[in-house]
Design a protein around this motif. Structure first.
Motif, PDB file in Angstrom:
ATOM      1  N   GLY A  32       0.833  -1.203   0.000  1.00  0.00           N
ATOM      2  CA  GLY A  32       0.000   0.000   0.000  1.00  0.00           C
ATOM      3  C   GLY A  32       0.865   1.250   0.000  1.00  0.00           C
ATOM      4  O   GLY A  32       0.656   2.162  -0.776  1.00  0.00           O
ATOM      5  N   GLN A  70      12.214  -4.336   5.972  1.00  0.00           N
ATOM      6  CA  GLN A  70      11.569  -3.021   5.956  1.00  0.00           C
ATOM      7  C   GLN A  70      12.564  -1.930   5.558  1.00  0.00           C
ATOM      8  O   GLN A  70      12.249  -1.038   4.775  1.00  0.00           O
ATOM      9  N   GLN A 116       3.915  -6.217   6.061  1.00  0.00           N
ATOM     10  CA  GLN A 116       4.847  -5.926   7.157  1.00  0.00           C
ATOM     11  C   GLN A 116       5.109  -7.111   8.078  1.00  0.00           C
ATOM     12  O   GLN A 116       5.902  -6.992   9.025  1.00  0.00           O
ATOM     13  N   HIS A 160       3.039  -8.802  10.316  1.00  0.00           N
ATOM     14  CA  HIS A 160       2.509  -8.769  11.685  1.00  0.00           C
ATOM     15  C   HIS A 160       2.193 -10.160  12.219  1.00  0.00           C
ATOM     16  O   HIS A 160       2.291 -10.398  13.423  1.00  0.00           O
ATOM     17  N   VAL A 202       9.671   1.094  12.281  1.00  0.00           N
ATOM     18  CA  VAL A 202      10.713   0.990  11.247  1.00  0.00           C
ATOM     19  C   VAL A 202      10.163   1.126   9.823  1.00  0.00           C
ATOM     20  O   VAL A 202      10.918   1.322   8.878  1.00  0.00           O
TER      21      VAL A 202
HETATM   22  N1  MCN Z   1       9.443  -4.369  13.709  1.00  0.00           N
HETATM   23  C1  MCN Z   1      10.304  -5.038  14.565  1.00  0.00           C
HETATM   24  N2  MCN Z   1      11.035  -4.315  15.469  1.00  0.00           N
HETATM   25  C2  MCN Z   1      10.965  -2.960  15.515  1.00  0.00           C
HETATM   26  C3  MCN Z   1      10.114  -2.267  14.623  1.00  0.00           C
HETATM   27  C4  MCN Z   1       9.324  -3.020  13.750  1.00  0.00           C
HETATM   28  O1  MCN Z   1      10.421  -6.256  14.487  1.00  0.00           O
HETATM   29  N3  MCN Z   1      11.646  -2.271  16.412  1.00  0.00           N
HETATM   30  C5  MCN Z   1       8.599  -5.117  12.758  1.00  0.00           C
HETATM   31  C6  MCN Z   1       7.142  -5.095  13.205  1.00  0.00           C
HETATM   32  O2  MCN Z   1       6.873  -6.096  14.119  1.00  0.00           O
HETATM   33  C7  MCN Z   1       6.422  -5.262  11.886  1.00  0.00           C
HETATM   34  C8  MCN Z   1       7.297  -4.504  10.908  1.00  0.00           C
HETATM   35  O3  MCN Z   1       8.605  -4.465  11.509  1.00  0.00           O
HETATM   36  O4  MCN Z   1       6.343  -6.620  11.556  1.00  0.00           O
HETATM   37  C9  MCN Z   1       6.838  -3.063  10.619  1.00  0.00           C
HETATM   38  O5  MCN Z   1       6.452  -2.476  11.809  1.00  0.00           O
HETATM   39  P1  MCN Z   1       6.113  -0.904  12.016  1.00  0.00           P
HETATM   40  O6  MCN Z   1       7.340  -0.098  11.942  1.00  0.00           O
HETATM   41  O7  MCN Z   1       5.278  -0.830  13.241  1.00  0.00           O
HETATM   42  O8  MCN Z   1       5.258  -0.480  10.737  1.00  0.00           O
HETATM   43  P2  MCN Z   1       3.744  -0.879  10.390  1.00  0.00           P
HETATM   44  O9  MCN Z   1       3.599  -2.323  10.583  1.00  0.00           O
HETATM   45  O10 MCN Z   1       2.801   0.051  11.044  1.00  0.00           O
HETATM   46  O11 MCN Z   1       3.712  -0.663   8.827  1.00  0.00           O
HETATM   47  C10 MCN Z   1       3.451   0.583   8.236  1.00  0.00           C
HETATM   48  C11 MCN Z   1       4.645   1.041   7.435  1.00  0.00           C
HETATM   49  C12 MCN Z   1       4.279   2.115   6.514  1.00  0.00           C
HETATM   50  S1  MCN Z   1       3.647   3.507   7.216  1.00  0.00           S
HETATM   51  C13 MCN Z   1       4.425   1.994   5.150  1.00  0.00           C
HETATM   52  S2  MCN Z   1       4.032   3.273   4.119  1.00  0.00           S
HETATM   53  C14 MCN Z   1       4.925   0.782   4.605  1.00  0.00           C
HETATM   54  C15 MCN Z   1       5.704  -0.013   5.539  1.00  0.00           C
HETATM   55  O12 MCN Z   1       5.162  -0.094   6.740  1.00  0.00           O
HETATM   56  N4  MCN Z   1       4.264   0.156   3.614  1.00  0.00           N
HETATM   57  C16 MCN Z   1       4.647  -1.117   3.295  1.00  0.00           C
HETATM   58  N5  MCN Z   1       6.273  -1.108   5.052  1.00  0.00           N
HETATM   59  C17 MCN Z   1       5.698  -1.766   4.008  1.00  0.00           C
HETATM   60  N6  MCN Z   1       6.104  -3.006   3.664  1.00  0.00           N
HETATM   61  C18 MCN Z   1       5.459  -3.651   2.665  1.00  0.00           C
HETATM   62  N7  MCN Z   1       5.881  -4.888   2.330  1.00  0.00           N
HETATM   63  N8  MCN Z   1       4.405  -3.093   1.988  1.00  0.00           N
HETATM   64  C19 MCN Z   1       3.992  -1.852   2.277  1.00  0.00           C
HETATM   65  O13 MCN Z   1       2.958  -1.324   1.641  1.00  0.00           O
END
Ligand code: MCN
Length: 777
Positions: free
Chosen positions: A244, A668, A499, A501, A731
């Motif tokens: 997305g 990521q 991502q 989850h 991240v």
């Molecule tokens: N994570 C972790 N340790 C951390 C931080 C994160 O292991 N300290 C892991 C989390 O558990 C999760 C992943 O990394 O599995 C991403 O976590 P997070 O940073 O919370 O981000 P979100 O899950 O809220 O994802 C949203 C973010 C955004 S805003 C965009 S834009 C984006 C992104 O994620 N779009 C994506 N990554 C993407 N990745 C894919 N494959 N596709 C998208 O559309």
């Protein structure tokens, strides 16, 4: 002994299914009697609609119905804007299908519903539309000039906002150095692997909408508000969603219209966009002009920073359009200390596709602006770009630190991340090689670019979002259910679309409950299953949704403890919880959490006040954002004869606090850097002066492939966040936010001896070559 799951580089549970084609993309789904809708889209950037005649289309083979916007007037409502950022904001009416006027090429004016999408597409040709052309408004500066044609009756200014802190006049008065630059953030088109798709169905009373969306929960609320269909009669399902990047954080015309068509026709209705349709009508990203002034002392210490932005809204305000540039408002100051700060932003209407969230949303723009400016400051003072940053950044012993823009950064260590990055990069050696190439007048020059960034993510504290007039909360919800057989269902309000989850939340729950990783399933993305949620965007999911999982597990464990104490006839305080079992201290008596789950299911012998089943739910709403940070370094080779840029090496050291899954974090960061490099070197949405999008195909809109990118060297430092019990920081956007300025700084660094101090993005070979030609003449 069970192995600690948090921190373990687990391969993703999701991937076997995704990689073997057993995926439920929305377009793979079907319903008995499904119909397909195609939209007739405006070929004009701006025109009055004089007449739409769909009658000829109605008689064509396979066509079930055809409608114009007027046929839905009164029923289709207005697409929502949920972030009115200022008092003076103008939120124009935004009908899903245009009724009287079109304001961008691609706006839907009519639709055909047929038994298959090809017949529907063919029948679009039979629709007659008379347009009375109106002038296009493409350029933001011209849009704001007094004589400009108007996009909307109220004018072309969508809103203006100012933030000031400290005495800016004093900071600039007699400042030994003033850097004054204008940077352009080109318009970008988010390109997820799965195009947008939606299907809606009804049983005559209730409605189900399947959509490739990031926000099933928000979408449900908004569909109810826009269409007037009661919320409890709408169920939204986000099946597997193939990316997305912010573009599916939206309430789209197509989602609203599929729902209304299902209601009107009493049959399932489906739409899947084509790639060209996607380029035209998925909301676009970035598109800002940044005017930046920075005042500094002779030793490079920043005194004050003034930022004036023009932000292109496009033709309408979509779900969070005006909030995007405002997300950068508190971040231009970045990791640097200063005495005064001013941020001005004007949102501008143009006759182009509306803009909205795109990975990083406001924060890549801010980081680019300040990091490019820091390099200009270094050049002006003949200082090393790392040194000028060191002289200004917040030192690790100064946290928590309240910045000039009013955010309180809870934690960080910019020195440690930078030192690690410099050593991995071989900074001094590369500088020596650069000097040598300069001396030799090598046609291929080496450039070194740095970007030291922080960002604000984990959107988040509901209280702060309220202060920013954001239309929703920032909490997140999770339920954890231990099933009678001891397996676990985690239900999350987040809505992953790439991502991982399912894997991360399993790791969190496995540690918290002491159950095997394999015994956990994670359910999400269906408002009838995950009944509460705020969805996935703003790198919020882990630091809010993941923490909600921790909290729900804590409650389950405490309930299990009470039950164990009852069964084992001891005090709960005499129990130690270890490896998934409660043990009576000093004895060999114990019960596993699985045994207790069964006991809670039979409920034959529960203590007073303990309800049947071992389950619980929790919401989490932190009191601050999370602030990941890091240092990215990029080395480029620039061929001064052809303008060709090659990334030679790229090092990223990011600090995202505690890491749940290092493999996912790496993935990521990889994807994020690729997207940031894409903005620096490849991608740009181009409109001509008449408002026609010229980059409607992948031949015109250049996405990098794996072959265009180097292997990245990644590492981390870990400074735990204090705003959540996991100590984690988001991240998902960090790589994108950090990388673009690192690349452009490197290109400019290579070209600076040639008298070049900027190259507009994307820095294509042609642009680099023309910049060199300009100075050679
Ligand atoms: N994570 C972790 N340790 C951390 C931080 C994160 O292991 N300290 C892991 C989390 O558990 C999760 C992943 O990394 O599995 C991403 O976590 P997070 O940073 O919370 O981000 P979100 O899950 O809220 O994802 C949203 C973010 C955004 S805003 C965009 S834009 C984006 C992104 O994620 N779009 C994506 N990554 C993407 N990745 C894919 N494959 N596709 C998208 O559309």
């Amino acid at each position: 002994m069970t192995t600690q799951e948090v921190g373990r580089p687990r391969r993703r549970k999701e991937d076997a299914r995704l990689l073997t084609g057993r995926t439920q993309w929305t377009d793979n789904l079907t319903r008995p009697g499904v119909l397909h809708v195609m939209f007739l889209r405006s070929p004009m950037a701006h025109a009055r609609i004089e007449r739409v005649d769909v009658s000829a289309a109605r008689g064509l083979p396979g066509v079930v119905a055809a409608f114009s916007g007027r046929d839905f007037a009164g029923e289709q409502g207005s697409l929502p804007c949920a972030w009115p950022v200022s008092e003076d904001i103008v939120i124009p009416d935004h009908p899903p299908m245009a009724v009287d006027e079109v304001r961008y090429v691609g706006e839907a004016v009519a639709c055909v519903i047929a038994t298959d999408r090809y017949r529907a597409a063919d029948a679009l040709d039979a629709i007659e539309v008379d347009y009375e052309p109106l002038p296009a408004v493409v350029d933001m500066n011209e849009a704001l000039s007094p004589g400009s044609p108007k996009v909307h009756e109220a004018g072309n200014k969508a809103f203006s906002a100012t933030i000031t802190s400290g005495d800016l006049d004093a900071a600039f008065r007699d400042a030994p150095v003033v850097i004054d630059r204008t940077y352009v953030q080109q318009r970008l088109i988010p390109t997820a692997m799965e195009p947008r798709a939606v299907m809606a169905d009804t049983d005559g009373e209730s409605f189900t909408v399947w959509s490739s969306t990031q926000i099933p929960h928000v979408l449900r609320v908004m569909l109810a508000v826009v269409t007037g269909i009661p919320e409890h009669r709408i169920r939204v399902i986000a099946p597997d969603v193939g990316g997305g990047f912010g573009s599916k954080l939206q309430v789209t015309a197509e989602e609203v219209l599929c729902l209304l068509l299902a209601r009107r026709l009493g049959r399932p209705v489906k739409w899947t966009e084509s790639r060209s349709e996607g380029n035209l009508t998925v909301h676009h990203g970035r598109d800002q002009i940044q005017h930046i002034r920075l005042a500094a002392d002779a030793d490079g210490r920043i005194r004050g920073l003034q930022v004036s932005l023009l932000a292109d809204m496009g033709a309408y305000l979509m779900l969070v359009t005006p909030g995007i540039p405002m997300l950068g408002a508190s971040l231009f100051n970045s990791i640097y200390k200063m005495d005064a700060y001013e941020f001005n932003c004007t949102g501008v209407f143009t006759t182009k596709m509306p803009t909205d969230a795109y990975r990083g949303a406001g924060r890549p723009e801010a980081t680019f602006g300040i990091e490019r400016t820091m390099d200009e400051l270094a050049a002006e003072l003949d200082l090393d770009p790392i040194e000028v940053r060191r002289r200004n950044w917040i030192r690790h012993e100064e946290f928590p630190y309240t910045t000039i823009a009013g955010l309180t950064y809870d934690s960080g260590n910019y020195e440690a991340a930078t030192d690690k990055a410099l050593s991995l990069f071989g900074y001094d050696k590369l500088r020596a090689e650069q000097a040598d190439r300069r001396d030799r007048r090598d046609p291929v020059q080496l450039g070194i670019g740095v970007s030291t960034y922080t960002e604000m993510c984990g959107l988040a504290p509901s209280r702060m979002l309220g202060e920013a007039n954001y239309g929703a909360g920032g909490w997140e919800h999770a339920s954890v259910r231990m099933l009678p057989t001891g397996k676990v269902e985690v239900i999350t309000g987040t809505s992953p679309h790439g991502q991982g989850h399912v894997t991360s939340w399993s790791q969190i729950a496995a540690d918290a409950l002491g159950v095997p990783f394999e015994d956990i399933t994670v359910l999400h993305g269906d408002t009838a299953v995950a009944h509460k949620g705020m969805d996935t965007y703003g790198s919020r999911s882990l630091v809010i949704g993941g923490v909600a999982v921790v909290k729900a597990c804590d409650k389950v464990r405490e309930k299990a403890r009470k039950l164990a104490a009852h069964v084992l006839e001891c005090s709960p305080d005499d129990l130690d919880f270890e490896a998934g079992a409660f043990k009576v201290r000093g004895t060999d008596q114990s019960r596993t959490i699985q045994e207790l789950a069964y006991a809670a299911f039979t409920a034959h012998d529960l203590p007073d006040g303990v309800e049947a089943r071992l389950d619980s739910d929790a919401t989490f709403d932190p009191d601050n954002y999370s602030f990941p940070h890091g240092t990215h370094l990029c080395a480029v080779e620039v061929d001064t004869e052809t303008g060709m840029v090659k990334i030679r090496s790229y090092v990223a050291v990011d600090d995202v606090g505690t890491v749940i899954n290092p493999l996912i974090v790496e993935g990521q960061v990889h994807g994020g850097i690729a997207q940031g490099i894409a903005q620096a070197l490849f991608e740009e949405a181009v409109y001509d002066a008449d408002g026609n999008l010229l980059t409607t195909t992948m031949a015109d809109y250049l996405l990098p492939s794996a072959a265009d990118l180097p292997s990245f060297t990644l590492d981390r430092t870990e400074t735990p966040a204090t705003s959540n019990p996991l100590g984690a920081k988001g991240v998902g956007e960090a790589g994108t936010i950090a990388s673009t300025p690192a690349v452009v700084n490197a290109i400019v660094d290579a070209l600076r001896p040639h008298g070049i101090d900027d190259v507009r993005m994307p820095c294509t070979p042609e642009r680099v070559w023309r910049a060199l030609e300009g100075v050679r003449r």
